[in-house]
Design a protein around this motif. Structure first.
Motif, PDB file in Angstrom:
ATOM      1  N   ALA A  51      -7.726  18.063 -13.714  1.00  0.00           N
ATOM      2  CA  ALA A  51      -7.209  17.806 -15.058  1.00  0.00           C
ATOM      3  C   ALA A  51      -7.785  16.511 -15.624  1.00  0.00           C
ATOM      4  O   ALA A  51      -8.122  16.429 -16.813  1.00  0.00           O
ATOM      5  CB  ALA A  51      -5.679  17.740 -15.019  1.00  0.00           C
ATOM      6  N   LEU A  52      -7.917  15.510 -14.769  1.00  0.00           N
ATOM      7  CA  LEU A  52      -8.483  14.228 -15.199  1.00  0.00           C
ATOM      8  C   LEU A  52      -9.934  14.379 -15.630  1.00  0.00           C
ATOM      9  O   LEU A  52     -10.329  13.916 -16.715  1.00  0.00           O
ATOM     10  CB  LEU A  52      -8.380  13.226 -14.048  1.00  0.00           C
ATOM     11  CG  LEU A  52      -9.004  11.839 -14.283  1.00  0.00           C
ATOM     12  CD1 LEU A  52      -8.333  11.134 -15.451  1.00  0.00           C
ATOM     13  CD2 LEU A  52      -8.915  11.001 -13.008  1.00  0.00           C
ATOM     14  N   ARG A  53     -10.745  15.053 -14.827  1.00  0.00           N
ATOM     15  CA  ARG A  53     -12.155  15.227 -15.175  1.00  0.00           C
ATOM     16  C   ARG A  53     -12.316  16.129 -16.404  1.00  0.00           C
ATOM     17  O   ARG A  53     -13.209  15.898 -17.231  1.00  0.00           O
ATOM     18  CB  ARG A  53     -12.925  15.821 -13.990  1.00  0.00           C
ATOM     19  CG  ARG A  53     -12.917  14.951 -12.740  1.00  0.00           C
ATOM     20  CD  ARG A  53     -13.653  13.641 -12.947  1.00  0.00           C
ATOM     21  NE  ARG A  53     -13.653  12.841 -11.725  1.00  0.00           N
ATOM     22  CZ  ARG A  53     -13.087  11.647 -11.602  1.00  0.00           C
ATOM     23  NH1 ARG A  53     -12.494  11.088 -12.652  1.00  0.00           N
ATOM     24  NH2 ARG A  53     -13.119  10.991 -10.456  1.00  0.00           N
ATOM     25  N   ALA A  54     -11.462  17.129 -16.541  1.00  0.00           N
ATOM     26  CA  ALA A  54     -11.528  17.992 -17.724  1.00  0.00           C
ATOM     27  C   ALA A  54     -11.285  17.175 -18.988  1.00  0.00           C
ATOM     28  O   ALA A  54     -11.958  17.368 -20.012  1.00  0.00           O
ATOM     29  CB  ALA A  54     -10.507  19.119 -17.619  1.00  0.00           C
ATOM     30  N   ALA A  96       2.060  26.308 -10.180  1.00  0.00           N
ATOM     31  CA  ALA A  96       0.710  26.740 -10.552  1.00  0.00           C
ATOM     32  C   ALA A  96      -0.290  25.623 -10.285  1.00  0.00           C
ATOM     33  O   ALA A  96      -1.396  25.861  -9.796  1.00  0.00           O
ATOM     34  CB  ALA A  96       0.676  27.128 -12.023  1.00  0.00           C
ATOM     35  N   MET A  97       0.100  24.414 -10.637  1.00  0.00           N
ATOM     36  CA  MET A  97      -0.669  23.209 -10.341  1.00  0.00           C
ATOM     37  C   MET A  97       0.343  22.087 -10.162  1.00  0.00           C
ATOM     38  O   MET A  97       1.528  22.249 -10.485  1.00  0.00           O
ATOM     39  CB  MET A  97      -1.645  22.865 -11.471  1.00  0.00           C
ATOM     40  CG  MET A  97      -2.729  23.885 -11.731  1.00  0.00           C
ATOM     41  SD  MET A  97      -3.914  23.355 -13.018  1.00  0.00           S
ATOM     42  CE  MET A  97      -5.035  22.334 -12.061  1.00  0.00           C
ATOM     43  N   ASP A  98      -0.107  20.966  -9.687  1.00  0.00           N
ATOM     44  CA  ASP A  98       0.788  19.829  -9.545  1.00  0.00           C
ATOM     45  C   ASP A  98       1.333  19.406 -10.905  1.00  0.00           C
ATOM     46  O   ASP A  98       0.650  19.538 -11.930  1.00  0.00           O
ATOM     47  CB  ASP A  98       0.055  18.645  -8.925  1.00  0.00           C
ATOM     48  CG  ASP A  98      -0.296  18.900  -7.469  1.00  0.00           C
ATOM     49  OD1 ASP A  98       0.340  19.761  -6.853  1.00  0.00           O
ATOM     50  OD2 ASP A  98      -1.216  18.230  -6.972  1.00  0.00           O
ATOM     51  N   ALA A  99       2.550  18.886 -10.896  1.00  0.00           N
ATOM     52  CA  ALA A  99       3.186  18.464 -12.148  1.00  0.00           C
ATOM     53  C   ALA A  99       2.344  17.428 -12.881  1.00  0.00           C
ATOM     54  O   ALA A  99       2.254  17.449 -14.120  1.00  0.00           O
ATOM     55  CB  ALA A  99       4.577  17.907 -11.857  1.00  0.00           C
ATOM     56  N   SER A 100       1.705  16.527 -12.134  1.00  0.00           N
ATOM     57  CA  SER A 100       0.888  15.503 -12.784  1.00  0.00           C
ATOM     58  C   SER A 100      -0.317  16.135 -13.484  1.00  0.00           C
ATOM     59  O   SER A 100      -0.726  15.692 -14.562  1.00  0.00           O
ATOM     60  CB  SER A 100       0.415  14.461 -11.772  1.00  0.00           C
ATOM     61  OG  SER A 100      -0.294  15.077 -10.704  1.00  0.00           O
ATOM     62  N   ALA A 101      -0.881  17.193 -12.896  1.00  0.00           N
ATOM     63  CA  ALA A 101      -2.013  17.881 -13.510  1.00  0.00           C
ATOM     64  C   ALA A 101      -1.579  18.614 -14.775  1.00  0.00           C
ATOM     65  O   ALA A 101      -2.267  18.574 -15.806  1.00  0.00           O
ATOM     66  CB  ALA A 101      -2.623  18.872 -12.521  1.00  0.00           C
ATOM     67  N   SER A 142       0.987  17.892 -16.680  1.00  0.00           N
ATOM     68  CA  SER A 142       1.314  16.893 -17.701  1.00  0.00           C
ATOM     69  C   SER A 142       0.061  16.299 -18.328  1.00  0.00           C
ATOM     70  O   SER A 142      -0.005  16.092 -19.547  1.00  0.00           O
ATOM     71  CB  SER A 142       2.168  15.777 -17.081  1.00  0.00           C
ATOM     72  OG  SER A 142       3.400  16.277 -16.601  1.00  0.00           O
ATOM     73  N   LEU A 143      -0.944  16.048 -17.522  1.00  0.00           N
ATOM     74  CA  LEU A 143      -2.188  15.479 -18.033  1.00  0.00           C
ATOM     75  C   LEU A 143      -2.893  16.465 -18.958  1.00  0.00           C
ATOM     76  O   LEU A 143      -3.420  16.081 -20.014  1.00  0.00           O
ATOM     77  CB  LEU A 143      -3.095  15.094 -16.867  1.00  0.00           C
ATOM     78  CG  LEU A 143      -4.371  14.317 -17.178  1.00  0.00           C
ATOM     79  CD1 LEU A 143      -4.057  13.042 -17.949  1.00  0.00           C
ATOM     80  CD2 LEU A 143      -5.102  13.977 -15.881  1.00  0.00           C
ATOM     81  N   ASP A 173      -4.098  18.395 -24.522  1.00  0.00           N
ATOM     82  CA  ASP A 173      -4.214  19.700 -25.180  1.00  0.00           C
ATOM     83  C   ASP A 173      -5.329  20.542 -24.581  1.00  0.00           C
ATOM     84  O   ASP A 173      -6.147  21.135 -25.288  1.00  0.00           O
ATOM     85  CB  ASP A 173      -4.432  19.512 -26.686  1.00  0.00           C
ATOM     86  CG  ASP A 173      -4.221  20.808 -27.478  1.00  0.00           C
ATOM     87  OD1 ASP A 173      -3.478  21.680 -26.987  1.00  0.00           O
ATOM     88  OD2 ASP A 173      -4.794  20.939 -28.567  1.00  0.00           O
ATOM     89  N   ILE A 174      -5.362  20.598 -23.245  1.00  0.00           N
ATOM     90  CA  ILE A 174      -6.361  21.387 -22.539  1.00  0.00           C
ATOM     91  C   ILE A 174      -5.683  22.635 -21.972  1.00  0.00           C
ATOM     92  O   ILE A 174      -4.830  22.526 -21.089  1.00  0.00           O
ATOM     93  CB  ILE A 174      -6.997  20.595 -21.382  1.00  0.00           C
ATOM     94  CG1 ILE A 174      -7.654  19.309 -21.908  1.00  0.00           C
ATOM     95  CG2 ILE A 174      -8.021  21.453 -20.637  1.00  0.00           C
ATOM     96  CD1 ILE A 174      -8.103  18.364 -20.808  1.00  0.00           C
ATOM     97  N   PRO A 175      -6.012  23.822 -22.463  1.00  0.00           N
ATOM     98  CA  PRO A 175      -5.413  25.032 -21.895  1.00  0.00           C
ATOM     99  C   PRO A 175      -5.849  25.236 -20.457  1.00  0.00           C
ATOM    100  O   PRO A 175      -6.991  24.922 -20.080  1.00  0.00           O
ATOM    101  CB  PRO A 175      -5.943  26.149 -22.806  1.00  0.00           C
ATOM    102  CG  PRO A 175      -7.174  25.595 -23.424  1.00  0.00           C
ATOM    103  CD  PRO A 175      -6.951  24.123 -23.563  1.00  0.00           C
ATOM    104  N   ILE A 176      -4.936  25.746 -19.645  1.00  0.00           N
ATOM    105  CA  ILE A 176      -5.215  26.042 -18.244  1.00  0.00           C
ATOM    106  C   ILE A 176      -5.187  27.557 -18.073  1.00  0.00           C
ATOM    107  O   ILE A 176      -4.217  28.211 -18.468  1.00  0.00           O
ATOM    108  CB  ILE A 176      -4.177  25.393 -17.311  1.00  0.00           C
ATOM    109  CG1 ILE A 176      -4.167  23.868 -17.488  1.00  0.00           C
ATOM    110  CG2 ILE A 176      -4.451  25.758 -15.851  1.00  0.00           C
ATOM    111  CD1 ILE A 176      -3.021  23.180 -16.765  1.00  0.00           C
TER     112      ILE A 176
END
Length: 247
Positions: A148-151, A197-202, A204-205, A210-213
């Motif tokens: 999420a950070l790199r995205a 589905a992913m970690d809560a921190s991911a 939230s980030l 506003d990055i769709p997963i």
């Protein structure tokens, strides 16, 4: 693939387990080659691709293998495992003729480049496939959070998470028969339902930026290309209504 994929620049999150194939651990050459082919196919369609590969096929900091080990130490070992996986993936992609760079949050100069945000962006602009390794470079954070950070740092249009199942379920479908499957969820629904589905921190980030997963099966041949065409089963996490998914 269609001539107009839904996303121009994506970050693909691949679990380390996807690289082990049917083996109990380690790196399976056939599995890596298949994934490399999937990535090469979408990159050839004009999509800019970067990826974060986990390390669970080699070492997982929170697993029983780390029992009794200090968490920070275990996490650093896990980060080194992601570097090994990224280098293996780089080799497979380059065998397909794809210019590929590995950027690691843990500096390992003889093996890969250190992570620098602008360098990663420049590689993407030049049409190279970029593999981010070493997690965030810090213990206590997972590769989901690194993805999420790199995205966000790369300005990606979407974060695609390849898993062993074709979306997000209310319970593990391999354990609970008939478990409810979700087509679409908001970030807050994922957090409030504790869907893992992913970690809560991911989550939230991704929400803050506003990055769709998009969660899909990485095991299904052609699954990545199908997602980018808007076809095939997947679950999308977004607060943007139908803009990012099926109408």
């Amino acid at each position: 693939m269609t001539a107009s994929p839904r996303y121009k620049r994506i970050l693909l999150k691949i679990s380390g387990e996807a690289l082990r194939g049917d083996a109990p651990y380690g790196i399976d050459g056939e599995a890596v080659d298949r994934l490399a082919g999937e990535i090469a196919e979408v990159q050839e369609s004009g999509v800019e691709v970067c990826a974060v590969v986990g390390g669970g096929n080699i070492f997982r900091g929170s697993s029983d293998a780390a029992a009794g080990m200090e968490r920070a130490t275990a996490d650093y070992i896990g980060m080194l495992a992601t570097v090994m996986n990224a280098v293996a993936m780089q080799h497979a992609l380059e065998r397909l003729g794809k210019a590929t760079r590995v950027l690691s949050a843990l500096p390992i100069a003889p093996v890969c480049e250190p992570y620098i945000r602008r360098r990663g962006q420049r590689h993407l602009e030049k049409g190279r496939i970029v593999l981010f390794a070493g997690g965030t470079g810090n213990p206590f954070f997972t590769t989901d959070t690194a993805a999420a950070l790199r995205a966000a740092e790369m300005g990606c249009d979407a974060l695609l998470k390849g898993t062993k199942v074709d979306g997000i379920y209310a319970a593990d479908p391999e354990i609970v028969a008939g478990a409810e499957r979700f087509e679409r969820l908001s970030y807050l629904e994922v957090l409030s339902k504790d869907l893992k589905a992913m970690d809560a921190s991911a989550i939230s980030l991704a929400r803050e930026n506003d990055i769709p997963i998009v969660v899909f099966s990485i095991r299904k041949k052609g699954g990545l290309a199908a997602v980018l065409d808007g076809n095939g089963p997947f679950t999308i996490i977004s607060d943007q209504g139908c803009r990012d998914g099926r109408s």
